[in-house]
Each structure stands twice: as structure tokens, then as C-alpha cells.
Design a protein around this motif. Structure first.
Motif, PDB file in Angstrom:
ATOM      1  N   ARG A  99       0.919  -1.225   0.006  1.00  0.00           N
ATOM      2  CA  ARG A  99      -0.011   0.031   0.182  1.00  0.00           C
ATOM      3  C   ARG A  99       0.958   1.278   0.125  1.00  0.00           C
ATOM      4  O   ARG A  99       0.501   2.057  -0.775  1.00  0.00           O
ATOM      5  CB  ARG A  99      -0.916   0.136   1.221  1.00  0.00           C
ATOM      6  N   GLN A 100       2.122   1.243   0.816  1.00  0.00           N
ATOM      7  CA  GLN A 100       2.735   2.468   0.875  1.00  0.00           C
ATOM      8  C   GLN A 100       3.686   2.725  -0.230  1.00  0.00           C
ATOM      9  O   GLN A 100       3.836   3.914  -0.889  1.00  0.00           O
ATOM     10  CB  GLN A 100       3.822   2.521   2.272  1.00  0.00           C
ATOM     11  N   LEU A 101       4.134   1.298  -1.047  1.00  0.00           N
ATOM     12  CA  LEU A 101       4.640   1.351  -2.291  1.00  0.00           C
ATOM     13  C   LEU A 101       3.959   2.138  -3.363  1.00  0.00           C
ATOM     14  O   LEU A 101       4.282   2.772  -4.222  1.00  0.00           O
ATOM     15  CB  LEU A 101       5.133   0.112  -2.712  1.00  0.00           C
ATOM     16  N   ALA A 102       2.821   1.682  -3.568  1.00  0.00           N
ATOM     17  CA  ALA A 102       1.582   2.221  -4.407  1.00  0.00           C
ATOM     18  C   ALA A 102       1.559   3.768  -4.252  1.00  0.00           C
ATOM     19  O   ALA A 102       1.194   4.503  -5.284  1.00  0.00           O
ATOM     20  CB  ALA A 102       0.423   1.313  -4.409  1.00  0.00           C
ATOM     21  N   ALA A 103       1.694   4.224  -3.003  1.00  0.00           N
ATOM     22  CA  ALA A 103       1.211   5.540  -2.613  1.00  0.00           C
ATOM     23  C   ALA A 103       2.504   6.593  -3.004  1.00  0.00           C
ATOM     24  O   ALA A 103       2.128   7.880  -3.238  1.00  0.00           O
ATOM     25  CB  ALA A 103       0.829   5.933  -1.136  1.00  0.00           C
ATOM     26  N   HIS A 104       3.762   6.123  -3.400  1.00  0.00           N
ATOM     27  CA  HIS A 104       4.778   6.934  -3.651  1.00  0.00           C
ATOM     28  C   HIS A 104       5.328   6.461  -5.077  1.00  0.00           C
ATOM     29  O   HIS A 104       5.345   5.558  -5.409  1.00  0.00           O
ATOM     30  CB  HIS A 104       5.999   6.793  -2.585  1.00  0.00           C
ATOM     31  N   PRO A 105       5.975   7.624  -5.621  1.00  0.00           N
ATOM     32  CA  PRO A 105       6.405   7.362  -6.896  1.00  0.00           C
ATOM     33  C   PRO A 105       7.742   6.285  -6.929  1.00  0.00           C
ATOM     34  O   PRO A 105       8.450   6.484  -5.714  1.00  0.00           O
ATOM     35  CB  PRO A 105       6.933   8.770  -7.401  1.00  0.00           C
ATOM     36  N   LYS A 106       7.881   5.579  -7.708  1.00  0.00           N
ATOM     37  CA  LYS A 106       8.976   4.683  -7.797  1.00  0.00           C
ATOM     38  C   LYS A 106      10.626   5.184  -8.130  1.00  0.00           C
ATOM     39  O   LYS A 106      11.329   4.968  -7.999  1.00  0.00           O
ATOM     40  CB  LYS A 106       8.802   3.675  -9.020  1.00  0.00           C
ATOM     41  N   VAL A 107      10.197   6.381  -8.914  1.00  0.00           N
ATOM     42  CA  VAL A 107      11.577   7.020  -9.280  1.00  0.00           C
ATOM     43  C   VAL A 107      11.268   8.508  -8.844  1.00  0.00           C
ATOM     44  O   VAL A 107      10.334   9.400  -8.851  1.00  0.00           O
ATOM     45  CB  VAL A 107      11.692   7.355 -10.853  1.00  0.00           C
ATOM     46  N   VAL A 108      12.299   9.036  -8.118  1.00  0.00           N
ATOM     47  CA  VAL A 108      12.275  10.540  -7.642  1.00  0.00           C
ATOM     48  C   VAL A 108      12.328  11.676  -8.643  1.00  0.00           C
ATOM     49  O   VAL A 108      12.752  11.340 -10.038  1.00  0.00           O
ATOM     50  CB  VAL A 108      13.861  10.708  -6.889  1.00  0.00           C
ATOM     51  N   ALA A 109      11.351  12.495  -8.422  1.00  0.00           N
ATOM     52  CA  ALA A 109      10.962  13.385  -9.374  1.00  0.00           C
ATOM     53  C   ALA A 109      12.110  14.021  -9.901  1.00  0.00           C
ATOM     54  O   ALA A 109      11.942  14.477 -11.192  1.00  0.00           O
ATOM     55  CB  ALA A 109       9.881  14.400  -8.943  1.00  0.00           C
ATOM     56  N   HIS A 110      13.118  14.520  -9.135  1.00  0.00           N
ATOM     57  CA  HIS A 110      13.953  15.414  -9.721  1.00  0.00           C
ATOM     58  C   HIS A 110      15.356  14.802  -9.681  1.00  0.00           C
ATOM     59  O   HIS A 110      16.578  15.327  -9.443  1.00  0.00           O
ATOM     60  CB  HIS A 110      14.158  16.757  -8.970  1.00  0.00           C
ATOM     61  N   ASP A 111      15.404  13.573 -10.114  1.00  0.00           N
ATOM     62  CA  ASP A 111      16.671  12.628 -10.254  1.00  0.00           C
ATOM     63  C   ASP A 111      17.357  13.044 -11.708  1.00  0.00           C
ATOM     64  O   ASP A 111      16.681  13.285 -12.477  1.00  0.00           O
ATOM     65  CB  ASP A 111      16.194  11.335 -10.124  1.00  0.00           C
ATOM     66  N   ASP A 112      18.839  13.394 -11.447  1.00  0.00           N
ATOM     67  CA  ASP A 112      19.347  13.587 -12.498  1.00  0.00           C
ATOM     68  C   ASP A 112      19.545  12.386 -13.473  1.00  0.00           C
ATOM     69  O   ASP A 112      19.773  12.662 -14.708  1.00  0.00           O
ATOM     70  CB  ASP A 112      20.940  14.100 -11.879  1.00  0.00           C
TER      71      ASP A 112
END
Length: 137
Positions: A99-112
């Protein structure tokens, strides 16, 4: 001393515990060992996950087999909750994790490295599709 060894093994060979010992050897070692010799099992995520789950569960059974017969209970049937409780807690933990994994993005939004990661993921999908097309002719 021979008597201390016998005192440890004696309760583990009566009251249903002898079947647990046989199951630990067969399901905790022999079956997973044989399965992991097969290439198909190692290449299938489902089969490999099921084998890993079997090994994990049988390790829980083995840990109980080491400890529980020392406590005076008439037979194995008195210890059913000792196996069920860790499985139930594990399922609750897994549900919370998913449930927590589905609630958060798998890749960081501002990842280089996000573009490169997405490119590698796309190439993995293409390679898997190509391998499946070769396998199915």
C-alpha cells in the motif's frame, strides 16, 4: 555427553514432530535444491518467488522444530498458533508495504539520472519482448 544429545532429540521424534523433521528435510532442502537446478525455475519470477517463499516458510518451521518440543505440550497440534502468527504478521506487513509502495513514486521526481533509468527500463522491456517472440516462434 550422549544423554544430553538424546534429551534434545527425544521430544522431537514423537507426538507429530517426527513428520515436521521429515518435512523440513524434504520441503526445506531437497525440493528447493532440485527446483533450483532447473533453468526454467531460475528464469521465472513466479517460480523463483514461490521457491523462495517455500524456503522462508520452511525456515520458520525449522526454527519452531528446534524450540517448541522442549515445552511440554502433548503433541504438535497444540502449537498451531506458533506457525500461524508469524505468517499473519508477515501478511499484514506485506499489505502495508505494498500500500505504501503504491502511494509513492518509484522514481524520484528530480533525479539527474531519471532519463537514463527510463531508457534502460524501456530497453529491458524491448529485450524481453524480443526474447518472448523468439521463444514462441
Amino acid at each position: 555427553d550422549m544423554r544430553t544429545d538424546v534429551c534434545w532429540y527425544a521430544p522431537r521424534l514423537h507426538g507429530g514432530w517426527q513428520w515436521v523433521a521429515i518435512a523440513v528435510v524434504l520441503l526445506g532442502f531437497a525440493l528447493p535444491f532440485g527446483l533450483l537446478l532447473l533453468r526454467r525455475v531460475k528464469q521465472s519470477r513466479k517460480a523463483l518467488g514461490a521457491t523462495a517463499g517455500l524456503i522462508l516458510f520452511m525456515h520458520l518451521v525449522f526454527m519452531n522444530w528446534q524450540v517448541l518440543p522442549s515445552f511440554r505440550a502433548p503433541d504438535l497440534a497444540q502449537h498451531w498458533m506458533d506457525l500461524l502468527m508469524p505468517v499473519g504478521l508477515g501478511c499484514m506487513w506485506w499489505a502495508t508495504f505494498v500500500r505504501q509502495l503504491a502511494a509513492h513514486p518509484k522514481v524520484v521526481a528530480h533525479d539527474d539520472n531519471r532519463a537514463e533509468a527510463e531508457h534502460l527500463q524501456a530497453s529491458d522491456v524491448e529485450e524481453r519482448a524480443w526474447e518472448e517472440s523468439l521463444a514462441h516462434g
